[in-house]
Design a protein around this motif. Structure first.
Motif, short mmCIF file in Angstrom:
data_model
loop_
_atom_site.label_atom_id
_atom_site.label_comp_id
_atom_site.label_asym_id
_atom_site.label_seq_id
_atom_site.Cartn_x
_atom_site.Cartn_y
_atom_site.Cartn_z
N GLU A 13 42.51 28.50 42.80
CA GLU A 13 43.16 29.50 41.99
C GLU A 13 44.44 29.97 42.67
O GLU A 13 44.47 30.19 43.88
CB GLU A 13 42.22 30.69 41.78
CG GLU A 13 42.76 31.75 40.87
CD GLU A 13 41.76 32.87 40.65
OE1 GLU A 13 42.08 33.77 39.87
OE2 GLU A 13 40.69 32.85 41.27
N THR A 15 47.30 32.33 44.01
CA THR A 15 47.44 33.72 44.42
C THR A 15 48.85 33.91 44.97
O THR A 15 49.42 32.99 45.56
CB THR A 15 46.43 34.13 45.50
OG1 THR A 15 46.61 33.29 46.64
CG2 THR A 15 45.01 34.05 44.99
N HIS A 19 47.21 38.43 45.24
CA HIS A 19 46.90 38.78 43.86
C HIS A 19 46.89 37.52 43.01
O HIS A 19 47.73 36.65 43.15
CB HIS A 19 47.95 39.75 43.30
CG HIS A 19 48.01 41.05 44.04
ND1 HIS A 19 47.14 42.08 43.80
CD2 HIS A 19 48.83 41.47 45.03
CE1 HIS A 19 47.43 43.09 44.59
NE2 HIS A 19 48.46 42.74 45.37
N THR A 20 45.91 37.45 42.09
CA THR A 20 45.86 36.31 41.18
C THR A 20 46.91 36.48 40.10
O THR A 20 47.48 37.55 39.91
CB THR A 20 44.46 36.21 40.53
OG1 THR A 20 44.25 37.36 39.72
CG2 THR A 20 43.37 36.06 41.57
N ASP A 22 46.52 36.54 36.86
CA ASP A 22 46.10 37.51 35.84
C ASP A 22 46.36 38.94 36.31
O ASP A 22 46.81 39.78 35.52
CB ASP A 22 44.61 37.33 35.52
CG ASP A 22 44.34 36.00 34.82
OD1 ASP A 22 45.26 35.50 34.14
OD2 ASP A 22 43.22 35.47 34.97
N GLU A 23 46.08 39.22 37.57
CA GLU A 23 46.35 40.56 38.11
C GLU A 23 47.84 40.86 38.09
O GLU A 23 48.26 41.97 37.75
CB GLU A 23 45.83 40.67 39.55
CG GLU A 23 44.33 40.64 39.68
CD GLU A 23 43.86 40.57 41.12
OE1 GLU A 23 44.72 40.45 42.03
OE2 GLU A 23 42.65 40.63 41.35
N LEU A 24 48.66 39.87 38.44
CA LEU A 24 50.11 40.06 38.44
C LEU A 24 50.64 40.33 37.04
O LEU A 24 51.53 41.16 36.85
CB LEU A 24 50.81 38.83 39.03
CG LEU A 24 50.61 38.58 40.52
CD1 LEU A 24 51.12 37.20 40.89
CD2 LEU A 24 51.32 39.65 41.32
N GLN A 25 50.09 39.64 36.05
CA GLN A 25 50.56 39.82 34.68
C GLN A 25 50.14 41.17 34.11
O GLN A 25 50.80 41.69 33.20
CB GLN A 25 50.08 38.68 33.79
CG GLN A 25 50.77 37.38 34.12
CD GLN A 25 50.25 36.19 33.34
OE1 GLN A 25 49.12 36.20 32.87
NE2 GLN A 25 51.07 35.16 33.21
N ASP A 26 49.08 41.76 34.64
CA ASP A 26 48.64 43.07 34.17
C ASP A 26 49.39 44.21 34.86
O ASP A 26 49.35 45.35 34.40
CB ASP A 26 47.14 43.25 34.42
CG ASP A 26 46.31 42.34 33.52
OD1 ASP A 26 46.82 41.93 32.46
OD2 ASP A 26 45.15 42.05 33.88
N MET A 27 50.09 43.93 35.96
CA MET A 27 50.82 44.97 36.70
C MET A 27 52.09 45.37 35.96
O MET A 27 52.64 44.60 35.17
CB MET A 27 51.22 44.46 38.08
CG MET A 27 50.10 44.27 39.04
SD MET A 27 50.78 43.70 40.62
CE MET A 27 49.29 43.47 41.54
N GLU A 31 55.29 47.65 40.08
CA GLU A 31 54.25 47.17 40.99
C GLU A 31 54.52 45.73 41.42
O GLU A 31 54.30 45.38 42.57
CB GLU A 31 52.88 47.28 40.32
CG GLU A 31 52.42 48.70 40.09
CD GLU A 31 51.16 48.77 39.24
OE1 GLU A 31 50.43 49.76 39.40
OE2 GLU A 31 50.91 47.84 38.44
N VAL A 32 55.01 44.92 40.49
CA VAL A 32 55.35 43.54 40.82
C VAL A 32 56.53 43.51 41.77
O VAL A 32 56.57 42.71 42.71
CB VAL A 32 55.65 42.73 39.53
CG1 VAL A 32 56.22 41.37 39.87
CG2 VAL A 32 54.41 42.59 38.68
#
Length: 141
Positions: A13, A15, A19-20, A22-27, A31-32
């Motif tokens: 996966e 990272t 951060h994965t 999916d986590e990056l796209q939700d930030m 935050e990114v």
């Protein structure tokens, strides 16, 4: 690998700095920005230009409409690659034409222009007959 580089986990996966995808796209964008390299972080902290905001809006719209196959045309070679861009195709202008760039997760933290070369490789012709100093240059006609 250094701290700033991406890694694939044991499961394969992707990272980026722990951060994965999916986590990056939700930030949020702020935050990114904290995870990006200094130059890209500064670009976002100072505020994106109107053209960059428009490109970001087009990318978000394209991901919502599932039209990821249609390239988004842009002259913005200085736009940092953000997590929202992953999976999209951009047509980046290189000074002559728009060439396609498919954004992959490994491109995060770089600029769009880094993946579209502006200069062609030089291919020299062969020396003229005899190749002496006076005949090295081949006439065009």
């Amino acid at each position: 690998m250094s701290e700033g580089e991406y890694r694939t986990g044991r499961e394969g996966e992707f990272t980026f700095r722990g951060h994965t995808l999916d986590e990056l796209q939700d930030m949020s964008l702020d935050e990114v920005a904290e995870l990006l390299p200094a130059r890209q972080r500064r670009t976002i902290e100072r505020g994106l230009s109107a053209q960059q905001e428009k490109l970001l809006a087009e990318a978000r719209e394209a991901t919502e409409e599932e039209t990821a196959n249609d390239p988004i045309r842009t002259h913005l070679r200085n736009m940092p690659v953000l997590p929202e861009f992953v999976g999209l195709t951009f047509a980046v202008y290189n000074g002559q034409s728009f060439d396609r760039v498919y954004v992959e997760p490994e491109m995060l933290g770089h600029y769009l222009g880094e993946f579209q070369l502006t200069r062609q490789q030089v291919e020299h012709g062969q020396a003229g007959i005899g190749a002496t100093r006076s005949s090295k240059f081949v006439p065009l006609k």
